[in-house]
Design an enzyme around this catalytic site. Structure first.
Site, short mmCIF file in Angstrom:
data_model
loop_
_atom_site.label_atom_id
_atom_site.label_comp_id
_atom_site.label_asym_id
_atom_site.label_seq_id
_atom_site.Cartn_x
_atom_site.Cartn_y
_atom_site.Cartn_z
N LYS A 116 0.78 -1.27 -0.03
CA LYS A 116 0.04 0.03 0.22
C LYS A 116 1.00 1.24 0.04
CE LYS A 116 -4.44 1.51 1.95
NZ LYS A 116 -5.27 1.74 0.99
N1 PPE Z 1 -8.25 -1.38 -3.05
C1 PPE Z 1 -7.58 -0.17 -2.89
C2 PPE Z 1 -6.91 0.52 -4.01
C3 PPE Z 1 -7.60 0.61 -1.72
O1 PPE Z 1 -6.94 1.74 -1.60
C4 PPE Z 1 -8.26 -0.02 -0.63
C5 PPE Z 1 -8.36 0.85 0.81
C6 PPE Z 1 -8.77 -1.35 -0.67
C7 PPE Z 1 -8.88 -2.00 -1.96
C8 PPE Z 1 -9.55 -2.24 0.38
O2 PPE Z 1 -8.66 -2.50 1.26
P1 PPE Z 1 -8.94 -2.70 2.85
O3 PPE Z 1 -9.21 -1.31 3.57
O4 PPE Z 1 -7.82 -3.33 3.40
O5 PPE Z 1 -10.31 -3.56 2.80
N2 PPE Z 1 -8.13 2.04 0.50
C9 PPE Z 1 -7.85 2.97 1.62
C10 PPE Z 1 -7.80 4.23 1.52
C11 PPE Z 1 -8.89 5.21 0.88
C12 PPE Z 1 -8.31 6.59 0.72
O6 PPE Z 1 -9.31 7.31 -0.11
O7 PPE Z 1 -7.50 7.02 1.21
C13 PPE Z 1 -9.12 2.71 3.12
O8 PPE Z 1 -10.09 2.24 2.56
O9 PPE Z 1 -9.13 3.25 4.17
#
Ligand code: PPE
Length: 322
Positions: free
Chosen positions: A157
């Protein structure tokens, strides 16, 4: 964004307004950073963090992929997150740990750029709007692809990874839409700009395989919840037209929680929130709020301790900023 009192920076709690970084920070110039998004929910008047351990582990894994030595153990990071929540007197909040290369030298090769670690917390409501949770969102497929796995470290990330998310999201917003759906370089559906995606077809759930997407903690939770309910969940590639003819579709993520997708490229997927989406969404929202005894192991109670060790006195590495 609502300011809170403190941001944790390199082991110290700094006043919100003073939490600044140098203009020549390496991370600003080259996107050399990693971050997390975590949520705490109020359960019986206390903050409870959803799957904190998995998020801290992913943070550390992201740092490892980026060759960044955080200088904190899993336990220290966990305690620092707890401290940041409790010192800000928050019950439910979003939690943003971020590590980046600071200033020292400039040039692509980070040679003398100390790793900075911050933890910010703030109240954050529904990511795509309160109404979206019920009525769903309108989306478009993005002209910017998700990264190819040999172009960017998609399992990290990493801050730099998000440039194409920003481009895709801006293009959707310019068209008056809520979110972008990004495709893999091979043309399969990958994920939203900041969420994973599921479709429902003939009573089965399908989500793109891990190799193409961020391995979302929410995605993993949804798979388990759906399987526990007796649904078949397939982690399988699907195309844009399979998405268009789905019975239901939804995004999931820490920030987005479970958000139904009402429309893709001007075509209606379902009239608001489909029945399986609604079932998964309400189960998810109940369990993060501690209302489902089956998933209690996913809830991390925040300990409030005066004895907490992570603080100025136990900074574990050299930093030029203090
Ligand atoms: N894909 C992406 C590209 C992504 O950024 C997130 C989280 C996810 C999937 C889902 O991951 P999880 O939170 O572990 O279920 N995105 C984070 C950031 C968003 C933002 O705008 O900043 C979040 O949801 O916290």
């Amino acid at each position: 964004m609502e300011p809170v009192d403190y941001i944790w920076m390199d082991s110290e709690l700094i006043e919100w307004d003073d939490a600044e970084v140098h203009a020549l920070s390496h991370g600003l110039h080259y996107g050399t950073g990693v971050f997390e998004g975590i949520r705490a929910y109020e359960v019986n008047g206390e903050p409870v963090v959803f799957r904190l351990e998995e998020h801290v582990e992913r943070f550390m894994d992201s740092a490892k992929i980026m060759s960044m030595d955080l200088g904190y153990s899993k336990k220290e990071l966990t305690e620092a997150i707890e401290k940041t929540i409790t010192e800000n007197n928050l019950k439910s909040c979003y939690i943003r740990p971020l590590a980046f290369r600071g200033h020292g030298s400039l040039g692509v090769n980070p040679k003398n750029n100390p790793i900075r670690v911050i933890i910010a917390v703030w109240p954050w409501g529904a990511y795509l709007g309160e109404e979206a949770l019920e009525k769903g969102v309108e989306t478009q497929t993005a002209s910017w692809n998700r990264h190819h796995r040999n172009v960017m470290p998609t399992k990290a990330k990493a801050t730099g990874n998000y440039v194409n998310s920003v481009l895709a999201k801006q293009a959707a917003a310019r068209n008056g839409l809520d979110e972008a759906i990004m495709l893999t370089p091979e043309g399969y559906v990958a994920e939203g700009s900041g969420e994973n995606i599921f479709i429902v077809r003939d009573g089965e759930l399908i989500t793109p395989p891990k190799k193409d997407v961020l391995e979302g903690v929410t995605r993993d939770s949804i798979i388990q919840i759906a399987e526990d309910k007796g649904y078949t969940v397939r982690e399988e590639e699907f195309t844009r037209d399979q998405l268009l003819r789905a019975d239901e579709a939804f995004f999931c993520g820490t920030a987005a929680e479970v958000t139904p997708i009402r429309e893709v490229d001007g075509k209606e997927i379902s009239d608001g929130r489909g029945p399986i989406t609604e079932e998964i969404q309400s189960t998810y929202m109940n369990l993060v709020r501690g209302e489902n005894s089956e998933y209690m192991e996913w809830l991390h109670k925040v300990e409030r301790s005066e004895e907490r060790r992570v603080g100025k006195e136990c900074r574990s590495r050299w930093s030029p900023y203090h």
